[in-house]
Design an enzyme around this catalytic site. Structure first.
Site, PDB file in Angstrom:
ATOM      1  N   GLY A 110       0.833  -1.174  -0.247  1.00  0.00           N
ATOM      2  CA  GLY A 110       0.004  -0.114  -0.042  1.00  0.00           C
ATOM      3  C   GLY A 110       0.839   1.295   0.081  1.00  0.00           C
ATOM      4  O   GLY A 110       2.043   1.168  -0.560  1.00  0.00           O
ATOM      5  N   THR A 148      -1.460  -2.615   8.290  1.00  0.00           N
ATOM      6  CA  THR A 148      -2.342  -3.255   7.662  1.00  0.00           C
ATOM      7  C   THR A 148      -1.980  -4.138   6.275  1.00  0.00           C
ATOM      8  O   THR A 148      -1.464  -3.395   5.609  1.00  0.00           O
ATOM      9  CB  THR A 148      -3.432  -2.314   6.955  1.00  0.00           C
ATOM     10  OG1 THR A 148      -2.655  -1.182   6.277  1.00  0.00           O
ATOM     11  CG2 THR A 148      -4.087  -1.616   8.308  1.00  0.00           C
ATOM     12  N   GLU A 150      -7.906  -3.290   3.836  1.00  0.00           N
ATOM     13  CA  GLU A 150      -6.723  -3.473   4.523  1.00  0.00           C
ATOM     14  C   GLU A 150      -6.929  -4.034   5.797  1.00  0.00           C
ATOM     15  O   GLU A 150      -8.039  -3.760   6.573  1.00  0.00           O
ATOM     16  CB  GLU A 150      -6.162  -2.121   4.936  1.00  0.00           C
ATOM     17  CG  GLU A 150      -6.060  -1.219   3.771  1.00  0.00           C
ATOM     18  CD  GLU A 150      -5.577   0.291   4.292  1.00  0.00           C
ATOM     19  OE1 GLU A 150      -5.137   0.351   5.153  1.00  0.00           O
ATOM     20  OE2 GLU A 150      -5.437   1.262   3.528  1.00  0.00           O
ATOM     21  N   TYR A 179       4.550  -9.801   2.697  1.00  0.00           N
ATOM     22  CA  TYR A 179       4.108  -9.472   1.556  1.00  0.00           C
ATOM     23  C   TYR A 179       4.139 -10.462   0.527  1.00  0.00           C
ATOM     24  O   TYR A 179       5.190 -11.365   0.507  1.00  0.00           O
ATOM     25  CB  TYR A 179       5.083  -8.302   0.753  1.00  0.00           C
ATOM     26  CG  TYR A 179       4.723  -6.968   1.607  1.00  0.00           C
ATOM     27  CD1 TYR A 179       3.747  -6.257   1.122  1.00  0.00           C
ATOM     28  CD2 TYR A 179       5.786  -6.474   2.518  1.00  0.00           C
ATOM     29  CE1 TYR A 179       3.455  -4.901   1.927  1.00  0.00           C
ATOM     30  CE2 TYR A 179       5.516  -5.260   3.348  1.00  0.00           C
ATOM     31  CZ  TYR A 179       4.324  -4.442   2.876  1.00  0.00           C
ATOM     32  OH  TYR A 179       4.126  -3.489   3.237  1.00  0.00           O
ATOM     33  N   PHE A 206     -10.661  12.580  10.425  1.00  0.00           N
ATOM     34  CA  PHE A 206     -10.088  13.082  11.836  1.00  0.00           C
ATOM     35  C   PHE A 206      -9.518  14.293  11.673  1.00  0.00           C
ATOM     36  O   PHE A 206      -8.974  14.502  10.584  1.00  0.00           O
ATOM     37  CB  PHE A 206      -9.617  11.831  12.483  1.00  0.00           C
ATOM     38  CG  PHE A 206     -10.239  10.569  12.616  1.00  0.00           C
ATOM     39  CD1 PHE A 206     -10.817  10.573  13.888  1.00  0.00           C
ATOM     40  CD2 PHE A 206     -10.184   9.672  11.862  1.00  0.00           C
ATOM     41  CE1 PHE A 206     -11.663   9.298  14.132  1.00  0.00           C
ATOM     42  CE2 PHE A 206     -10.893   8.463  11.991  1.00  0.00           C
ATOM     43  CZ  PHE A 206     -11.453   8.349  13.211  1.00  0.00           C
TER      44      PHE A 206
HETATM   45  C1  LIG Z   1      -9.635  -0.866  12.007  1.00  0.00           C
HETATM   46  C2  LIG Z   1      -9.191   0.183  10.959  1.00  0.00           C
HETATM   47  C3  LIG Z   1      -9.789   1.404  11.165  1.00  0.00           C
HETATM   48  C4  LIG Z   1      -9.664   2.291  10.296  1.00  0.00           C
HETATM   49  N1  LIG Z   1     -10.430   3.595   9.955  1.00  0.00           N
HETATM   50  C5  LIG Z   1     -10.117   4.445   9.441  1.00  0.00           C
HETATM   51  C6  LIG Z   1     -10.990   5.786   9.245  1.00  0.00           C
HETATM   52  O1  LIG Z   1     -11.977   6.101   9.959  1.00  0.00           O
HETATM   53  N2  LIG Z   1     -10.739   6.766   8.490  1.00  0.00           N
HETATM   54  C7  LIG Z   1      -9.689   6.737   7.626  1.00  0.00           C
HETATM   55  O2  LIG Z   1      -9.464   7.785   7.096  1.00  0.00           O
HETATM   56  N3  LIG Z   1      -8.727   5.584   7.605  1.00  0.00           N
HETATM   57  C8  LIG Z   1      -8.980   4.594   8.628  1.00  0.00           C
HETATM   58  N4  LIG Z   1      -8.200   3.277   8.259  1.00  0.00           N
HETATM   59  C9  LIG Z   1      -7.246   3.316   7.550  1.00  0.00           C
HETATM   60  C10 LIG Z   1      -5.933   3.782   7.709  1.00  0.00           C
HETATM   61  O3  LIG Z   1      -5.843   5.166   7.353  1.00  0.00           O
HETATM   62  C11 LIG Z   1      -5.043   3.067   6.904  1.00  0.00           C
HETATM   63  O4  LIG Z   1      -4.926   1.800   7.438  1.00  0.00           O
HETATM   64  C12 LIG Z   1      -3.746   3.693   6.706  1.00  0.00           C
HETATM   65  O5  LIG Z   1      -3.836   4.717   5.690  1.00  0.00           O
HETATM   66  C13 LIG Z   1      -2.654   2.836   6.256  1.00  0.00           C
HETATM   67  O6  LIG Z   1      -2.784   2.630   4.851  1.00  0.00           O
HETATM   68  P1  LIG Z   1      -1.352   1.844   3.939  1.00  0.00           P
HETATM   69  O7  LIG Z   1      -1.887   0.231   4.097  1.00  0.00           O
HETATM   70  O8  LIG Z   1      -1.705   2.315   2.419  1.00  0.00           O
HETATM   71  O9  LIG Z   1      -0.207   2.029   4.404  1.00  0.00           O
HETATM   72  C14 LIG Z   1      -8.869   2.603   9.467  1.00  0.00           C
HETATM   73  C15 LIG Z   1      -7.702   1.192   9.179  1.00  0.00           C
HETATM   74  C16 LIG Z   1      -7.934   0.255  10.337  1.00  0.00           C
HETATM   75  C17 LIG Z   1      -7.205  -0.849  10.190  1.00  0.00           C
HETATM   76  N1  LIG Z   2      -0.279  -7.607  12.590  1.00  0.00           N
HETATM   77  C1  LIG Z   2      -0.050  -7.263  11.187  1.00  0.00           C
HETATM   78  N2  LIG Z   2      -1.130  -7.114  10.472  1.00  0.00           N
HETATM   79  C2  LIG Z   2      -1.031  -6.767   9.192  1.00  0.00           C
HETATM   80  N3  LIG Z   2      -0.034  -6.654   8.542  1.00  0.00           N
HETATM   81  C3  LIG Z   2       1.273  -6.912   9.360  1.00  0.00           C
HETATM   82  C4  LIG Z   2       1.162  -7.262  10.683  1.00  0.00           C
HETATM   83  N4  LIG Z   2       2.559  -7.545  11.009  1.00  0.00           N
HETATM   84  C5  LIG Z   2       3.372  -7.065  10.007  1.00  0.00           C
HETATM   85  N5  LIG Z   2       2.568  -6.933   8.809  1.00  0.00           N
HETATM   86  C6  LIG Z   2       3.188  -6.635   7.610  1.00  0.00           C
HETATM   87  O1  LIG Z   2       2.818  -5.258   7.243  1.00  0.00           O
HETATM   88  C7  LIG Z   2       2.634  -4.979   6.389  1.00  0.00           C
HETATM   89  C8  LIG Z   2       1.501  -3.557   6.128  1.00  0.00           C
HETATM   90  O2  LIG Z   2       2.189  -2.485   6.655  1.00  0.00           O
HETATM   91  P1  LIG Z   2       1.760  -1.261   6.017  1.00  0.00           P
HETATM   92  O3  LIG Z   2       2.455   0.104   6.674  1.00  0.00           O
HETATM   93  O4  LIG Z   2       0.270  -1.014   6.292  1.00  0.00           O
HETATM   94  O5  LIG Z   2       2.260  -1.074   4.573  1.00  0.00           O
HETATM   95  P2  LIG Z   2       1.610  -1.017   3.248  1.00  0.00           P
HETATM   96  O6  LIG Z   2       1.017   0.378   2.967  1.00  0.00           O
HETATM   97  O7  LIG Z   2       2.527  -1.627   2.362  1.00  0.00           O
HETATM   98  O8  LIG Z   2       0.224  -1.889   3.435  1.00  0.00           O
HETATM   99  C9  LIG Z   2       1.720  -6.128   5.655  1.00  0.00           C
HETATM  100  O9  LIG Z   2       1.751  -6.299   4.374  1.00  0.00           O
HETATM  101  C10 LIG Z   2       2.596  -7.245   6.361  1.00  0.00           C
HETATM  102  O10 LIG Z   2       3.647  -7.916   5.375  1.00  0.00           O
HETATM  103 MG   LIG Z   3      -1.302  -1.453   4.785  1.00  0.00          MG
END
Ligand SMILES: Cc1cc2nc3c(=O)[nH]c(=O)nc-3n(C[C@H](O)[C@H](O)[C@H](O)COP(=O)(O)O)c2cc1C
Ligand SMILES: Nc1ncnc2c1ncn2[C@@H]1O[C@H](COP(=O)(O)OP(=O)(O)O)[C@@H](O)[C@H]1O
Ligand SMILES: [Mg+2]
EC number: 2.7.1.26
Length: 155
Positions: free
Chosen positions: A15, A27, A79, A91, A109
């Site tokens: 991501g 995530t 995610e 990954y 937020f």
């Molecule tokens: C349980 C949970 C709740 C979330 N709630 C919100 C939300 O209400 N608003 C929002 O903008 N992002 C929300 N997020 C998303 C996060 O912003 C997102 O996981 C973060 O940007 C990481 O993105 P990436 O995987 O691209 O790095 C939530 C993520 C999780 C796991």
């Molecule tokens: N408890 C966990 N839950 C989800 N992903 C995890 C966890 N622990 C390690 N990871 C690793 O972290 C990565 C996600 O990190 P994140 O910062 O959200 O990056 P991305 O934007 O690439 O998704 C996952 O793809 C996985 O490889």
């Molecule tokens: Mg992620």
């Protein structure tokens, strides 16, 4: 939501790298193919359920489906934060998830701290709800027993 529990699997893709770095909450992101195949009644929002990586153990999870309004993403994402500490990133591995219940809509937020505390609240709520017998039994569903070699959407 008629489609719940919803079972699906897919490969873990990259991501924006914000989950771990900015939020301290990694995530595992699914590819577009999985996101685009979600049933119409699985709307955007925050859900909870069960997840396993490869043929590993089944853990509690929370999953966010949508556009992450705080970051204003252009593409819908799905995610999963697995409530477990992993030694390494995974990954490219196959992630299997069973979404069993809905928590709340996605929100914007006014600070990163409020986003983080909302997510931490979601995790605590998910942990509690998943201990209810109706949800606990889905941890042992056959879905998590079969070979994890193919990508699949549906039941
Ligand atoms: C349980 C949970 C709740 C979330 N709630 C919100 C939300 O209400 N608003 C929002 O903008 N992002 C929300 N997020 C998303 C996060 O912003 C997102 O996981 C973060 O940007 C990481 O993105 P990436 O995987 O691209 O790095 C939530 C993520 C999780 C796991
Ligand atoms: N408890 C966990 N839950 C989800 N992903 C995890 C966890 N622990 C390690 N990871 C690793 O972290 C990565 C996600 O990190 P994140 O910062 O959200 O990056 P991305 O934007 O690439 O998704 C996952 O793809 C996985 O490889
Ligand atoms: Mg992620």
């Amino acid at each position: 939501m008629r489609s719940l529990p919803y079972f699906c699997r897919g490969q873990v893709v990259r991501g924006f790298g914000r989950g771990s770095k900015q939020l301290g909450i990694p995530t595992a992101n699914f590819p577009d193919q999985v996101v685009d195949n979600l049933p119409a009644d699985v709307s955007t929002g925050i859900y909870y359920g069960w997840a396993s990586v490869g043929s590993g153990d089944v853990h509690k999870m929370v999953v966010s489906i949508g556009w992450n309004p705080y970051y204003k993403n252009m593409k819908k994402s799905m995610e999963t934060h697995i409530i477990h500490t992993f030694e390494e990133d995974f990954y490219g591995e196959i992630l299997s998830v069973a979404i069993v219940g809905y928590l709340r809509p996605e929100k914007n937020f006014d600070s990163l701290e409020s986003l983080i505390s909302a997510i931490q609240g979601d995790i605590e709520e998910a942990k509690k709800r998943l201990d209810l017998p109706e949800y606990l039994k889905l941890k042992d569903d056959n879905f998590f027993q079969v070979p994890k070699s193919k990508i699949m959407n549906g039941h």
